[in-house]
Design an enzyme around this catalytic site. Structure first.
Site, mmCIF file in Angstrom:
data_model
loop_
_atom_site.group_PDB
_atom_site.id
_atom_site.type_symbol
_atom_site.label_atom_id
_atom_site.label_comp_id
_atom_site.label_asym_id
_atom_site.label_seq_id
_atom_site.Cartn_x
_atom_site.Cartn_y
_atom_site.Cartn_z
ATOM 1 C CE LYS A 189 -6.681 8.929 7.690
ATOM 2 N NZ LYS A 189 -7.236 7.978 8.693
ATOM 3 C CG ASP A 224 -1.956 5.470 4.752
ATOM 4 O OD1 ASP A 224 -1.887 4.385 5.775
ATOM 5 O OD2 ASP A 224 -2.955 5.669 4.228
ATOM 6 C CD GLU A 249 -6.840 5.395 2.219
ATOM 7 O OE1 GLU A 249 -7.630 5.373 3.001
ATOM 8 O OE2 GLU A 249 -5.497 4.912 2.735
ATOM 9 C CG ASP A 252 -5.489 7.833 4.413
ATOM 10 O OD1 ASP A 252 -6.496 8.701 3.699
ATOM 11 O OD2 ASP A 252 -5.775 6.860 5.000
ATOM 12 N NE ARG A 304 -10.820 -1.065 4.028
ATOM 13 C CZ ARG A 304 -11.640 -1.088 4.994
ATOM 14 N NH1 ARG A 304 -12.684 -1.962 5.250
ATOM 15 N NH2 ARG A 304 -10.958 -0.584 6.170
ATOM 16 C CE LYS A 314 -3.190 2.770 2.725
ATOM 17 N NZ LYS A 314 -4.201 2.614 4.138
ATOM 18 C CG ASP A 351 -10.024 7.869 6.372
ATOM 19 O OD1 ASP A 351 -8.873 7.667 5.744
ATOM 20 O OD2 ASP A 351 -10.145 7.872 7.665
HETATM 21 N N1 BES Z 1 -4.232 4.805 6.986
HETATM 22 C C1 BES Z 1 -5.487 4.373 7.628
HETATM 23 C C2 BES Z 1 -5.070 3.483 8.640
HETATM 24 C C3 BES Z 1 -4.424 3.964 9.840
HETATM 25 C C4 BES Z 1 -4.919 4.783 10.887
HETATM 26 C C5 BES Z 1 -2.879 3.713 9.850
HETATM 27 C C6 BES Z 1 -4.074 5.188 11.904
HETATM 28 C C7 BES Z 1 -2.283 4.000 10.903
HETATM 29 C C8 BES Z 1 -2.791 4.961 11.877
HETATM 30 C C9 BES Z 1 -6.499 3.900 6.752
HETATM 31 O O1 BES Z 1 -6.612 4.400 5.323
HETATM 32 C C10 BES Z 1 -7.711 4.349 7.337
HETATM 33 O O2 BES Z 1 -8.101 5.382 7.414
HETATM 34 N N2 BES Z 1 -8.681 3.332 7.685
HETATM 35 C C11 BES Z 1 -9.740 3.805 8.396
HETATM 36 C C12 BES Z 1 -11.049 2.725 8.210
HETATM 37 C C13 BES Z 1 -12.340 3.010 8.515
HETATM 38 C C14 BES Z 1 -12.829 4.188 7.679
HETATM 39 C C15 BES Z 1 -13.308 1.897 8.326
HETATM 40 C C16 BES Z 1 -9.696 3.645 10.020
HETATM 41 O O3 BES Z 1 -8.844 2.758 10.455
HETATM 42 O O4 BES Z 1 -9.961 4.311 10.864
HETATM 43 ZN ZN ZN Z 2 -4.907 4.915 4.710
HETATM 44 MN MN MN Z 3 -7.708 5.978 5.058
#
Ligand code: BES
Ligand code: ZN
Ligand code: MN
Length: 490
Positions: free
Chosen positions: A274, A285, A346, A267, A348, A262, A344
């Site tokens: 966010k 990210d 994204e 992000d 996947r 990834k 968010d």
């Molecule tokens: N890049 C983030 C995951 C992440 C969060 C990595 C904090 C490191 C620290 C990912 O793209 C994301 O935003 N995931 C969301 C998914 C949710 C919207 C279902 C998350 O984990 O909040």
């Molecule tokens: Zn992300």
């Molecule tokens: Mn995200």
């Protein structure tokens, strides 16, 4: 830096600094030898309790007329009986920091005194090499005042075993790969964007004959039907790249192992923005992508007889008038339609198209690496990488590789029970679960829909790829991945 083995007597060592270890409950061979040489001094220091045995605490002693070493660094190592891999890491990192402070250009380290449990001296030499070299890395690329130059040039491991060449070589390659990953991770997103990642991959191909690179741009992704990856990228002026890096060490009929990273160089969350607090950390990210680059760099140094393909899905997730909206339905390369409930989620989306793309390699195994969910941090914290797989053998191989090189992972479930969370009335799948429960697992379940054609594992490294402490990017899981690939040789 030069590493070698020295099996001479400790009292003859003439390095700038001699690193010896002190246990609470028993004397190490090195300390006993020093006490033998200068009974008055060492016995007095030991008796008075001046030489701390607290794990990682260093007592620096200046040299003495009867010892050729200029400085002696006594590193506390705790109770001998409790000494394990974690204390090993702690004492070597402490030694590296103390060597920096001591401004030593050469050091000798009493390696034979600190074997955790069943580990071999080869393991200790490999890990110590890796730890010393990763401890010396310091990010300063975007600072106008550069970090102090590293003065350490030569390290001798004091050990009876003479043949530690392979261990040292492997430790060096691992540290190099980890530091490559860390530097890419630490760079800010205004420098390290998708085009920059592609350029770094091309540099890697220029540097090593075994490596070749192909970079796919937006137009090619459109032709391939990568509607999910493109949906993530469409809000940013920094266009996406699909970077395909091939390492050819094996014969042409050997099926490759594929690593998919990834590579969200930033992000923001997109329209599902966010919160501001901590958003700067989303430059990390792309650590999945960085670990692919790091692992291929380590392989290029070690040149094992295997074939590996690294694929990086590089994009930037931004919020703009061209960005994807919640509720948009897109068609992925595999043909499945996806309702994007949350922009968010994204990672996947970019991964599902990269995972469809890699089918063409008829892979022996596919491992994707991603800072995929905040939820994995709630579940496992910052110690193990979450290891998912659609094949139990592969899952075990990764967990074992992590255990072997002490870059550990922990197995996670992909039960069909979770699948209904991804049902959508408007598309084949939605991109997040119905609620917050098991967020790391539902993310992995989403990926599992796209990986039915091969042996696949998914590493969620959101908890292990970086720390909020000043260390920044950790270089994990370059160790686990490299070990997994080297294990495939036998
Ligand atoms: N890049 C983030 C995951 C992440 C969060 C990595 C904090 C490191 C620290 C990912 O793209 C994301 O935003 N995931 C969301 C998914 C949710 C919207 C279902 C998350 O984990 O909040
Ligand atoms: Zn992300
Ligand atoms: Mn995200």
């Amino acid at each position: 830096m030069q590493f070698k083995v020295n099996s001479g007597a400790i009292s003859d060592i003439s390095s700038d600094a001699l690193v010896v270890f002190r246990f609470e409950d028993q004397d190490t061979a090195a300390l006993s030898a020093l006490a033998e040489k200068n009974r008055t001094l060492f016995s007095a220091l030991l008796d008075k309790g001046v030489l701390s045995a607290k794990p990682g605490q260093v007592t620096p002693l200046l040299g003495h007329a009867d010892l050729p070493a200029a400085q002696i660094l006594v590193v506390g190592a705790g109770k001998a009986e409790a000494f394990n891999e974690n204390t090993f890491v702690k004492v070597i990192r402490a030694a590296a920091t103390a060597l920096k402070t001591a401004k030593a250009s050469s050091a000798s380290l009493a390696l034979d005194d600190i074997k955790p449990g069943e580990r071999t001296v080869q393991w200790c030499a490999e890990k110590a090499t890796e730890l010393l070299l990763t401890s010396l890395y310091q990010y300063d690329t975007t600072k106008s005042t550069k970090a102090d130059q590293n003065l350490l040039e030569a390290v001798d491991f004091l050990a009876k075993e003479q043949n530690l060449d392979l261990a040292i070589k492997t430790g060096k390659a691992l540290a190099h790969g980890m530091n490559v990953a860390r530097e890419l991770g630490n760079l800010p997103a205004n420098i390290c964007n998708p085009a920059y990642l592609a350029e770094q991959a091309e540099n890697l191909a220029d540097a090593y004959d075994e490596i070749s690179v192909e970079v796919l741009h937006k137009g090619q992704m459109e032709s391939l039907g990568m509607g999910a990856l493109l949906a993530v990228a469409q809000g940013s002026a920094n266009t996406p790249r699909l970077i395909v890096i091939q390492y050819k060490g094996g014969s042409s009929d050997q099926k490759p192992h594929v690593l998919v990273g990834k590579g969200l160089t930033f992000d923001s969350g997109g329209v599902s923005l966010k919160p501001a607090q901590g958003m700067e950390d989303m430059k990390y990210d792309m650590l999945g992508a960085a670990s692919v680059m790091g692992t291929l760099s380590a392989l290029a140094e070690l040149k094992p007889a295997i074939n590996v393909v690294g694929v990086i899905a590089a994009a930037e997730n931004m919020c703009s008038s061209t960005a994807t909206r919640p509720g948009d339905v897109v068609t992925s390369m595999a043909g499945k339609t996806i309702e994007i409930i949350n922009t968010d989620a994204e990672g996947r989306l970019v991964l599902c198209d990269a995972l469809a793309y890699v089918e063409r390699f008829e892979p022996a195994s596919v491992i994707d690496i991603a800072t995929l969910t905040g939820a994995v941090i709630i579940g496992l914290g910052h110690h193990p990488t979450a290891v998912y797989a659609n094949n139990e053998t592969l899952q075990q191989q990764l967990v074992s590789a992590g255990q072997a090189c002490w870059d550990r992972g922990w197995p996670m479930p992909l039960w069909e029970d979770y699948r209904e969370e991804l049902d959508s009335p408007y598309a084949d799948l939605r991109n997040i679960g119905q609620g917050r429960a098991a967020g790391s697992i539902t993310a992995a379940m989403f990926l599992a829909e796209f990986t039915k054609g091969y042996n696949w594992a998914h590493l969620d490294i959101a908890g292990t790829g970086w720390t909020t402490a000043k260390e920044g990017a950790t270089g994990r899981p370059v160790g686990m991945l490299t070990q997994y690939l080297l294990d495939r040789l036998s």
